[in-house]
Design an enzyme around this catalytic site. Structure first.
Site, short mmCIF file in Angstrom:
data_model
loop_
_atom_site.label_atom_id
_atom_site.label_comp_id
_atom_site.label_asym_id
_atom_site.label_seq_id
_atom_site.Cartn_x
_atom_site.Cartn_y
_atom_site.Cartn_z
N CYS A 30 6.09 0.25 7.89
CA CYS A 30 5.70 1.33 6.99
C CYS A 30 6.91 1.77 6.16
O CYS A 30 8.01 1.91 6.70
CB CYS A 30 5.17 2.51 7.80
SG CYS A 30 4.69 3.93 6.83
N LEU A 31 6.69 2.00 4.88
CA LEU A 31 7.77 2.46 4.01
C LEU A 31 8.36 3.78 4.48
O LEU A 31 9.51 4.08 4.21
CB LEU A 31 7.25 2.64 2.57
CG LEU A 31 6.87 1.38 1.81
CD1 LEU A 31 6.25 1.76 0.46
CD2 LEU A 31 8.07 0.48 1.61
N HIS A 91 -2.64 7.57 6.93
CA HIS A 91 -1.68 8.45 6.25
C HIS A 91 -2.38 9.71 5.72
O HIS A 91 -1.79 10.79 5.68
CB HIS A 91 -1.02 7.73 5.07
CG HIS A 91 0.18 6.91 5.45
ND1 HIS A 91 1.29 7.47 6.06
CD2 HIS A 91 0.48 5.60 5.27
CE1 HIS A 91 2.20 6.51 6.24
NE2 HIS A 91 1.73 5.37 5.79
N HIS A 123 -4.38 1.46 7.71
CA HIS A 123 -3.03 2.05 7.75
C HIS A 123 -2.92 3.18 6.73
O HIS A 123 -2.43 4.27 7.03
CB HIS A 123 -2.00 0.94 7.47
CG HIS A 123 -0.57 1.40 7.44
ND1 HIS A 123 0.35 1.01 8.38
CD2 HIS A 123 0.09 2.21 6.58
CE1 HIS A 123 1.53 1.56 8.09
NE2 HIS A 123 1.39 2.30 7.01
N GLU A 124 -3.41 2.92 5.51
CA GLU A 124 -3.33 3.94 4.45
C GLU A 124 -4.25 5.12 4.74
O GLU A 124 -3.90 6.27 4.50
CB GLU A 124 -3.66 3.32 3.09
CG GLU A 124 -2.77 2.16 2.66
CD GLU A 124 -1.29 2.44 2.82
OE1 GLU A 124 -0.86 3.60 2.71
OE2 GLU A 124 -0.54 1.48 3.08
N GLY A 136 0.84 -1.19 0.00
CA GLY A 136 0.00 0.00 0.00
C GLY A 136 0.87 1.24 0.00
O GLY A 136 2.00 1.22 0.49
N GLN A 193 2.79 10.10 1.21
CA GLN A 193 4.12 9.47 1.32
C GLN A 193 5.03 9.86 0.16
O GLN A 193 6.25 9.69 0.24
CB GLN A 193 3.99 7.94 1.38
CG GLN A 193 3.37 7.44 2.67
CD GLN A 193 3.34 5.93 2.71
OE1 GLN A 193 2.44 5.31 2.15
NE2 GLN A 193 4.33 5.32 3.35
ZN ZN Z 1 2.69 3.55 5.89
#
Ligand code: ZN
Length: 177
Positions: free
Chosen positions: A98-99, A144, A140-141, A50, A55
């Site tokens: 998380c990235l 963000h 989670h997304e 995702g 991000q």
């Molecule tokens: Zn994330």
């Protein structure tokens, strides 16, 4: 041609801003379509399951998801524009990464099932009923888009140490497990 965008990491102020609603009239714009393609390319390259627009420094309410699970075609490549939950229930704790917070994992309690409505890349409304990893990834997304990182909610935040945790943190990167 899609190209890779830089993924912001924790500390960057854009990750902490509430993203703005997308004007549906903007969706057909080639620049917006390019943004979607770039988000998929960046997510697959990371790799993650995702990726939310903030991000990559775009303060708009959209994210891409692909669980890459043949048994769950409904959780295949999808973009969620102006997403909203219309139902949430249950509770489950699991590991997440998380990235934007590389090398870390933590345990986060999430709803075990959510129903999410959003617009697709043609501006058409759709709805998904998600459980398991898919439900976790959507939450989670969605966070963000509201400037929230999983580390705000995580218990036992730790460096991904074991091979399993490293693999999970990478595979889950933007998403969760
Ligand atoms: Zn994330």
């Amino acid at each position: 041609m899609p190209y890779l965008r830089e993924i912001l990491t924790e500390g960057h102020p854009t990750l902490r801003k509430v993203a703005k609603k997308v004007d549906p009239a903007e969706i057909a714009d080639p620049i917006f379509q390019q943004l979607i393609d770039d988000m998929f390319a960046t997510m697959y390259d990371a790799p993650g399951i995702g990726l939310a627009a903030p991000q990559i420094a775009v303060g708009k309410r959209l994210f891409t998801v692909d669980l890459q699970d043949d048994e769950k075609p409904e959780a295949g490549p999808r973009v969620f524009i102006n997403p909203k939950f219309t139902l949430w229930e249950g509770e489950i704790e699991a590991i997440e990464g998380c990235l934007s917070v590389p090398g870390m994992v933590g345990d986060v309690t999430r709803f075990s099932r959510v129903v999410c409505i959003a617009l697709d890349r043609r501006g058409k409304k759709f709805s998904v009923d998600a459980g398991g990893l898919f439900a976790r990834c959507l939450q989670h997304e969605m966070d963000h888009l509201d400037g929230i990182l999983y580390i705000d909610k995580a218990k036992d935040l730790r460096p991904a140490r074991t091979d399993e945790e490293v693999a999970e943190a990478e595979a889950v990167a933007a998403g969760a497990r």
